[in-house]
Design a protein around this motif. Structure first.
Motif, mmCIF file in Angstrom:
data_model
loop_
_atom_site.group_PDB
_atom_site.id
_atom_site.type_symbol
_atom_site.label_atom_id
_atom_site.label_comp_id
_atom_site.label_asym_id
_atom_site.label_seq_id
_atom_site.Cartn_x
_atom_site.Cartn_y
_atom_site.Cartn_z
ATOM 1 N N GLY A 45 0.801 -1.219 0.000
ATOM 2 C CA GLY A 45 0.000 0.000 0.000
ATOM 3 C C GLY A 45 0.828 1.262 0.000
ATOM 4 O O GLY A 45 0.305 2.351 -0.274
ATOM 5 N N GLY A 46 2.109 1.165 0.282
ATOM 6 C CA GLY A 46 2.947 2.351 0.385
ATOM 7 C C GLY A 46 3.680 2.715 -0.876
ATOM 8 O O GLY A 46 4.447 3.697 -0.859
ATOM 9 N N PHE A 47 3.524 1.980 -1.976
ATOM 10 C CA PHE A 47 4.237 2.322 -3.214
ATOM 11 C C PHE A 47 3.429 1.847 -4.402
ATOM 12 O O PHE A 47 2.514 1.032 -4.286
ATOM 13 C CB PHE A 47 5.642 1.706 -3.228
ATOM 14 N N ASP A 48 3.799 2.353 -5.569
ATOM 15 C CA ASP A 48 3.122 2.012 -6.821
ATOM 16 C C ASP A 48 3.659 0.668 -7.321
ATOM 17 O O ASP A 48 4.877 0.489 -7.469
ATOM 18 C CB ASP A 48 3.368 3.109 -7.855
ATOM 19 N N LEU A 49 2.749 -0.275 -7.595
ATOM 20 C CA LEU A 49 3.169 -1.612 -8.001
ATOM 21 C C LEU A 49 3.560 -1.696 -9.469
ATOM 22 O O LEU A 49 4.340 -2.580 -9.848
ATOM 23 C CB LEU A 49 2.032 -2.618 -7.730
ATOM 24 N N ARG A 50 3.045 -0.839 -10.294
ATOM 25 C CA ARG A 50 3.193 -1.007 -11.738
ATOM 26 C C ARG A 50 4.635 -1.066 -12.212
ATOM 27 O O ARG A 50 4.955 -1.886 -13.087
ATOM 28 C CB ARG A 50 2.419 0.095 -12.464
ATOM 29 N N PRO A 51 5.552 -0.279 -11.699
ATOM 30 C CA PRO A 51 6.930 -0.400 -12.195
ATOM 31 C C PRO A 51 7.588 -1.748 -11.873
ATOM 32 O O PRO A 51 8.589 -2.103 -12.498
ATOM 33 C CB PRO A 51 7.669 0.754 -11.486
ATOM 34 N N PHE A 52 7.027 -2.488 -10.926
ATOM 35 C CA PHE A 52 7.631 -3.752 -10.498
ATOM 36 C C PHE A 52 6.898 -4.972 -11.062
ATOM 37 O O PHE A 52 7.216 -6.103 -10.687
ATOM 38 C CB PHE A 52 7.644 -3.824 -8.973
ATOM 39 N N TRP A 57 6.714 -6.819 -23.634
ATOM 40 C CA TRP A 57 7.368 -6.105 -24.723
ATOM 41 C C TRP A 57 7.710 -4.660 -24.352
ATOM 42 O O TRP A 57 7.700 -3.761 -25.192
ATOM 43 C CB TRP A 57 6.520 -6.139 -25.992
ATOM 44 N N SER A 58 8.034 -4.473 -23.097
ATOM 45 C CA SER A 58 8.448 -3.159 -22.623
ATOM 46 C C SER A 58 9.771 -3.308 -21.893
ATOM 47 O O SER A 58 9.930 -4.207 -21.050
ATOM 48 C CB SER A 58 7.389 -2.565 -21.686
ATOM 49 N N ALA A 59 10.716 -2.417 -22.199
ATOM 50 C CA ALA A 59 12.017 -2.485 -21.536
ATOM 51 C C ALA A 59 11.875 -2.233 -20.038
ATOM 52 O O ALA A 59 12.574 -2.848 -19.221
ATOM 53 C CB ALA A 59 12.978 -1.480 -22.162
ATOM 54 N N GLU A 60 10.968 -1.331 -19.665
ATOM 55 C CA GLU A 60 10.749 -1.075 -18.240
ATOM 56 C C GLU A 60 10.150 -2.296 -17.540
ATOM 57 O O GLU A 60 10.359 -2.486 -16.341
ATOM 58 C CB GLU A 60 9.814 0.124 -18.062
ATOM 59 N N GLY A 61 9.423 -3.101 -18.297
ATOM 60 C CA GLY A 61 8.776 -4.272 -17.701
ATOM 61 C C GLY A 61 9.705 -5.424 -17.416
ATOM 62 O O GLY A 61 9.298 -6.410 -16.786
ATOM 63 N N LEU A 62 10.959 -5.322 -17.875
ATOM 64 C CA LEU A 62 11.907 -6.403 -17.605
ATOM 65 C C LEU A 62 12.273 -6.491 -16.122
ATOM 66 O O LEU A 62 12.679 -7.552 -15.655
ATOM 67 C CB LEU A 62 13.179 -6.204 -18.435
ATOM 68 N N LEU A 63 12.144 -5.379 -15.409
ATOM 69 C CA LEU A 63 12.399 -5.431 -13.965
ATOM 70 C C LEU A 63 11.451 -6.390 -13.273
ATOM 71 O O LEU A 63 11.796 -7.024 -12.269
ATOM 72 C CB LEU A 63 12.272 -4.027 -13.365
ATOM 73 N N GLY A 64 10.244 -6.535 -13.820
ATOM 74 C CA GLY A 64 9.262 -7.427 -13.222
ATOM 75 C C GLY A 64 9.656 -8.887 -13.263
ATOM 76 O O GLY A 64 9.089 -9.704 -12.513
ATOM 77 N N LEU A 65 10.612 -9.238 -14.119
ATOM 78 C CA LEU A 65 11.087 -10.628 -14.116
ATOM 79 C C LEU A 65 11.645 -11.011 -12.754
ATOM 80 O O LEU A 65 11.596 -12.182 -12.355
ATOM 81 C CB LEU A 65 12.158 -10.819 -15.184
ATOM 82 N N LEU A 66 12.181 -10.033 -12.036
ATOM 83 C CA LEU A 66 12.757 -10.290 -10.716
ATOM 84 C C LEU A 66 11.784 -10.010 -9.584
ATOM 85 O O LEU A 66 11.832 -10.670 -8.541
ATOM 86 C CB LEU A 66 14.024 -9.442 -10.519
ATOM 87 N N GLY A 114 7.760 -15.765 -19.735
ATOM 88 C CA GLY A 114 6.563 -16.184 -20.459
ATOM 89 C C GLY A 114 5.535 -15.078 -20.535
ATOM 90 O O GLY A 114 4.907 -14.861 -21.584
ATOM 91 N N ALA A 115 5.356 -14.361 -19.421
ATOM 92 C CA ALA A 115 4.405 -13.246 -19.431
ATOM 93 C C ALA A 115 4.904 -12.112 -20.307
ATOM 94 O O ALA A 115 4.109 -11.455 -21.000
ATOM 95 C CB ALA A 115 4.176 -12.761 -18.005
ATOM 96 N N TRP A 116 6.209 -11.848 -20.306
ATOM 97 C CA TRP A 116 6.755 -10.747 -21.097
ATOM 98 C C TRP A 116 6.668 -11.030 -22.595
ATOM 99 O O TRP A 116 6.423 -10.117 -23.394
ATOM 100 C CB TRP A 116 8.206 -10.506 -20.691
ATOM 101 N N LEU A 117 6.848 -12.271 -22.983
ATOM 102 C CA LEU A 117 6.840 -12.614 -24.406
ATOM 103 C C LEU A 117 5.430 -12.837 -24.942
ATOM 104 O O LEU A 117 5.135 -12.493 -26.095
ATOM 105 C CB LEU A 117 7.676 -13.876 -24.640
ATOM 106 N N GLY A 122 0.875 -3.472 -22.790
ATOM 107 C CA GLY A 122 0.084 -2.598 -21.929
ATOM 108 C C GLY A 122 -0.489 -3.285 -20.706
ATOM 109 O O GLY A 122 -1.001 -2.607 -19.809
ATOM 110 N N SER A 123 -0.435 -4.613 -20.643
ATOM 111 C CA SER A 123 -0.942 -5.348 -19.480
ATOM 112 C C SER A 123 0.146 -5.446 -18.416
ATOM 113 O O SER A 123 1.335 -5.215 -18.676
ATOM 114 C CB SER A 123 -1.413 -6.744 -19.887
#
Length: 261
Positions: A45-52, A57-66, A114-117, A122-123
């Motif tokens: 609740g204390g931070f925005d989840l979307r960047p993580f 197909w987004s370069a910023e979304g590669l952080l979510g692999l971890l 798998g989710a990234w590919l 936009g999801s």
């Protein structure tokens, strides 16, 4: 019947203690990871989840692999994944401690990849369900590859508890990341093939019919196995008759071709 073994089947107090220690260690590790997930969920609740999260197909979304497997969208989502991780993690870690430790990084990254590919641009994908699918497919595939008693028992337990995961790797429900499920499952199968021999196989009994081609390795039981006919001594021979001439032809009277009417 003589039943030779490759090695004595261990059933000593020391072996039982080692098995319990391995089970407790796997349970504690799985429980610790579940507590980490609960702590992260409490702090979400204390931070925005979307960047993580994983953003396909987004370069910023590669952080979510971890980071995406640490995040969950609701308490129900967390509870479902926590239960699966606790049971499957304990099962995999108790039966295959070395293979599981090596497989976890592949399953973790494979679920996010798998989710990234395969996800829609936009999801956002998050949750540890891809990791749970990877553990389930790891245990199932190792049971098929190794085929010893503990492996088969572990595969049957995993299938009994979570056999439905065989279907959730395909799109079924809106809002469920089947892409991460599929990525984790593929990673689990690949890890099973790569690390199937990291944990030693238990000793296996060998039966006499397995060594029929090499009879010297399996001594025969004289009481149950009859000797070869060549080794049976001859106790009696039939005497040859001496008063009968060999090759005698008996003549019969000629047949009358014109019998009386």
């Amino acid at each position: 019947m003589h039943l030779p073994t490759d090695a004595p089947i261990p059933d000593t107090p020391a072996q039982r203690k080692a098995d319990r220690t391995r089970l407790v260690r796997a349970l504690n590790a799985s429980l610790a990871f579940v507590l980490v997930l609960a702590a992260v969920f409490a702090a979400q609740g204390g931070f925005d989840l979307r960047p993580f999260t994983v953003q396909p197909w987004s370069a910023e979304g590669l952080l979510g692999l971890l980071t995406a497997p640490l995040l969950h969208g609701s308490i129900e989502h967390l509870a479902a994944n926590a239960t699966s991780l606790l049971l499957l993690g304990t099962l995999a870690g108790a039966v295959y401690p070395k293979a599981t430790v090596r497989a976890l990084p592949l399953v973790w990254l494979g679920s996010g990849l798998g989710a990234w590919l395969l996800g829609e641009p936009g999801s956002h994908h998050l949750g540890a369900s891809g990791v749970t699918h990877g553990l389930m497919f790891l245990v199932m595939t190792l049971g098929l590859l190794r085929r010893d008693r503990p492996s088969i028992a572990a595969a049957m337990i995993a299938f009994l508890l979570y056999g439905g995961m065989l279907l959730t790797v395909l799109p079924r429900e809106v809002g469920v990341s089947w892409q991460s499920h599929l990525g984790g499952a593929v990673a689990g199968v690949a890890a099973a093939f790569a690390f199937r021999l990291k944990d030693p196989l238990p000793p296996r009994k060998r039966y006499s019919w397995e060594d029929e081609e090499d009879a010297e390795l399996v001594p025969l039981n004289d009481e149950l196995e009859p000797p070869s006919p060549r080794n049976v001594p001859v106790l009696w021979n039939r005497p040859e008759p001496r008063d009968v001439q060999a090759g005698v032809v008996l003549r019969f009277p000629p047949r009358d071709d014109n019998p009386p009417h």
